[in-house]
Design a protein around this motif. Structure first.
Motif, PDB file in Angstrom:
ATOM      1  N   LEU A  33      16.670 -22.678 -18.998  1.00  0.00           N
ATOM      2  CA  LEU A  33      15.949 -22.960 -20.231  1.00  0.00           C
ATOM      3  C   LEU A  33      16.847 -22.750 -21.447  1.00  0.00           C
ATOM      4  O   LEU A  33      16.878 -23.560 -22.369  1.00  0.00           O
ATOM      5  CB  LEU A  33      14.698 -22.076 -20.332  1.00  0.00           C
ATOM      6  CG  LEU A  33      13.884 -22.181 -21.603  1.00  0.00           C
ATOM      7  CD1 LEU A  33      13.276 -23.567 -21.746  1.00  0.00           C
ATOM      8  CD2 LEU A  33      12.782 -21.133 -21.611  1.00  0.00           C
ATOM      9  N   LEU A  34      17.595 -21.663 -21.430  1.00  0.00           N
ATOM     10  CA  LEU A  34      18.470 -21.359 -22.554  1.00  0.00           C
ATOM     11  C   LEU A  34      19.604 -22.373 -22.667  1.00  0.00           C
ATOM     12  O   LEU A  34      19.983 -22.776 -23.766  1.00  0.00           O
ATOM     13  CB  LEU A  34      19.011 -19.934 -22.422  1.00  0.00           C
ATOM     14  CG  LEU A  34      17.941 -18.841 -22.460  1.00  0.00           C
ATOM     15  CD1 LEU A  34      18.535 -17.497 -22.083  1.00  0.00           C
ATOM     16  CD2 LEU A  34      17.266 -18.783 -23.814  1.00  0.00           C
ATOM     17  N   CYS A  35      20.152 -22.786 -21.522  1.00  0.00           N
ATOM     18  CA  CYS A  35      21.206 -23.814 -21.551  1.00  0.00           C
ATOM     19  C   CYS A  35      20.661 -25.136 -22.056  1.00  0.00           C
ATOM     20  O   CYS A  35      21.358 -25.864 -22.762  1.00  0.00           O
ATOM     21  CB  CYS A  35      21.817 -23.984 -20.159  1.00  0.00           C
ATOM     22  SG  CYS A  35      22.941 -22.655 -19.727  1.00  0.00           S
ATOM     23  N   ALA A  36      19.423 -25.456 -21.704  1.00  0.00           N
ATOM     24  CA  ALA A  36      18.809 -26.695 -22.182  1.00  0.00           C
ATOM     25  C   ALA A  36      18.696 -26.685 -23.704  1.00  0.00           C
ATOM     26  O   ALA A  36      18.716 -27.739 -24.339  1.00  0.00           O
ATOM     27  CB  ALA A  36      17.426 -26.883 -21.554  1.00  0.00           C
ATOM     28  N   ILE A  69      27.460 -20.817  -7.891  1.00  0.00           N
ATOM     29  CA  ILE A  69      28.299 -20.866  -9.089  1.00  0.00           C
ATOM     30  C   ILE A  69      28.496 -22.314  -9.539  1.00  0.00           C
ATOM     31  O   ILE A  69      28.448 -22.624 -10.728  1.00  0.00           O
ATOM     32  CB  ILE A  69      29.653 -20.150  -8.867  1.00  0.00           C
ATOM     33  CG1 ILE A  69      29.430 -18.648  -8.667  1.00  0.00           C
ATOM     34  CG2 ILE A  69      30.621 -20.408 -10.020  1.00  0.00           C
ATOM     35  CD1 ILE A  69      28.736 -17.931  -9.823  1.00  0.00           C
ATOM     36  N   ILE A  70      28.683 -23.227  -8.596  1.00  0.00           N
ATOM     37  CA  ILE A  70      28.809 -24.646  -8.958  1.00  0.00           C
ATOM     38  C   ILE A  70      27.537 -25.122  -9.649  1.00  0.00           C
ATOM     39  O   ILE A  70      27.593 -25.815 -10.671  1.00  0.00           O
ATOM     40  CB  ILE A  70      29.142 -25.500  -7.716  1.00  0.00           C
ATOM     41  CG1 ILE A  70      30.587 -25.241  -7.294  1.00  0.00           C
ATOM     42  CG2 ILE A  70      28.914 -26.985  -7.997  1.00  0.00           C
ATOM     43  CD1 ILE A  70      30.978 -25.859  -5.973  1.00  0.00           C
ATOM     44  N   GLU A  71      26.387 -24.733  -9.134  1.00  0.00           N
ATOM     45  CA  GLU A  71      25.125 -25.109  -9.775  1.00  0.00           C
ATOM     46  C   GLU A  71      25.036 -24.535 -11.194  1.00  0.00           C
ATOM     47  O   GLU A  71      24.630 -25.223 -12.133  1.00  0.00           O
ATOM     48  CB  GLU A  71      23.941 -24.626  -8.946  1.00  0.00           C
ATOM     49  CG  GLU A  71      22.604 -25.053  -9.503  1.00  0.00           C
ATOM     50  CD  GLU A  71      21.428 -24.584  -8.653  1.00  0.00           C
ATOM     51  OE1 GLU A  71      20.360 -24.371  -9.234  1.00  0.00           O
ATOM     52  OE2 GLU A  71      21.589 -24.439  -7.435  1.00  0.00           O
ATOM     53  N   GLN A  94      27.366 -26.497 -13.459  1.00  0.00           N
ATOM     54  CA  GLN A  94      26.793 -27.805 -13.773  1.00  0.00           C
ATOM     55  C   GLN A  94      25.694 -27.675 -14.827  1.00  0.00           C
ATOM     56  O   GLN A  94      25.569 -28.517 -15.715  1.00  0.00           O
ATOM     57  CB  GLN A  94      26.255 -28.467 -12.507  1.00  0.00           C
ATOM     58  CG  GLN A  94      27.361 -28.943 -11.597  1.00  0.00           C
ATOM     59  CD  GLN A  94      26.862 -29.418 -10.248  1.00  0.00           C
ATOM     60  OE1 GLN A  94      25.809 -28.995  -9.771  1.00  0.00           O
ATOM     61  NE2 GLN A  94      27.630 -30.279  -9.604  1.00  0.00           N
ATOM     62  N   THR A  95      24.907 -26.611 -14.740  1.00  0.00           N
ATOM     63  CA  THR A  95      23.853 -26.364 -15.727  1.00  0.00           C
ATOM     64  C   THR A  95      24.455 -26.146 -17.113  1.00  0.00           C
ATOM     65  O   THR A  95      23.920 -26.617 -18.108  1.00  0.00           O
ATOM     66  CB  THR A  95      22.998 -25.149 -15.316  1.00  0.00           C
ATOM     67  OG1 THR A  95      22.396 -25.422 -14.058  1.00  0.00           O
ATOM     68  CG2 THR A  95      21.926 -24.843 -16.346  1.00  0.00           C
ATOM     69  N   SER A 127      15.631 -17.881 -16.676  1.00  0.00           N
ATOM     70  CA  SER A 127      15.750 -18.197 -18.101  1.00  0.00           C
ATOM     71  C   SER A 127      17.054 -18.912 -18.430  1.00  0.00           C
ATOM     72  O   SER A 127      17.144 -19.612 -19.443  1.00  0.00           O
ATOM     73  CB  SER A 127      15.614 -16.928 -18.939  1.00  0.00           C
ATOM     74  OG  SER A 127      16.718 -16.069 -18.763  1.00  0.00           O
ATOM     75  N   PHE A 128      18.062 -18.752 -17.579  1.00  0.00           N
ATOM     76  CA  PHE A 128      19.372 -19.349 -17.831  1.00  0.00           C
ATOM     77  C   PHE A 128      19.268 -20.858 -18.070  1.00  0.00           C
ATOM     78  O   PHE A 128      19.822 -21.385 -19.026  1.00  0.00           O
ATOM     79  CB  PHE A 128      20.302 -19.049 -16.655  1.00  0.00           C
ATOM     80  CG  PHE A 128      21.611 -19.774 -16.688  1.00  0.00           C
ATOM     81  CD1 PHE A 128      22.547 -19.512 -17.675  1.00  0.00           C
ATOM     82  CD2 PHE A 128      21.926 -20.713 -15.720  1.00  0.00           C
ATOM     83  CE1 PHE A 128      23.763 -20.182 -17.702  1.00  0.00           C
ATOM     84  CE2 PHE A 128      23.141 -21.378 -15.736  1.00  0.00           C
ATOM     85  CZ  PHE A 128      24.058 -21.109 -16.722  1.00  0.00           C
TER      86      PHE A 128
END
Length: 141
Positions: free
Chosen positions: A44-47, A113-115, A118-119, A41-42
């Motif tokens: 989707l929520l960031c989007a 964590i880098i991914e 970036q998100t 869900s992370f």
């Protein structure tokens, strides 16, 4: 605002209401499926341009926690235990990788964590992570 359980589709709920939400705290079941759903869900929520926080309720699902401890305890637990998604994911990854070789573990956690960062798409979010990872890895940043 808190989101318990599954994230609904953007057409149903999330995107039409996103502009009214500053920070979304996601509670999750403490089992593997709940943790996986939170990670899924992370993105989707960031989007939806939401600042995502996560609360772990001592391995209970949110409904069971609220029924067992009551509404006030649920609210207090969320307020106390809600923290940034990347910190939640970091702790999960660090725990899941404990059986890996030292260098493999470092690479696994760092890549994830880098991914996540970036998100997020927020350059300021990167600021603390070199020191956090260095502390975990036992090295000087």
């Amino acid at each position: 605002m808190w989101l318990c359980g599954q994230v609904k589709t953007d057409e149903d709920w999330l995107f039409p209401h996103a502009r009214n939400i500053g920070v979304l705290c996601r509670t999750f079941d403490g089992d593997k499926a709940g943790i996986a759903a939170t990670a899924k869900s992370f993105k989707l929520l960031c989007a939806a341009k939401l600042k995502v926080k996560v609360a772990n309720l001592d391995a209970l699902d949110p409904d069971s926690f609220a029924r067992e401890h009551g509404r006030e305890a649920f609210t207090n637990a969320i307020s106390r235990e809600c923290f940034e998604y990347c910190r939640f994911h970091h702790a999960v990854l660090w725990d899941q990788s404990r059986d890996m070789a030292k260098d493999e573990r470092r690479q696994f956690v760092t890549d994830a964590i880098i991914e996540d960062l970036q998100t997020l798409g927020d350059p300021m979010a990167w600021e603390d992570w070199p020191a956090i990872l260095a502390q975990d890895f036992g090295v000087t940043p």
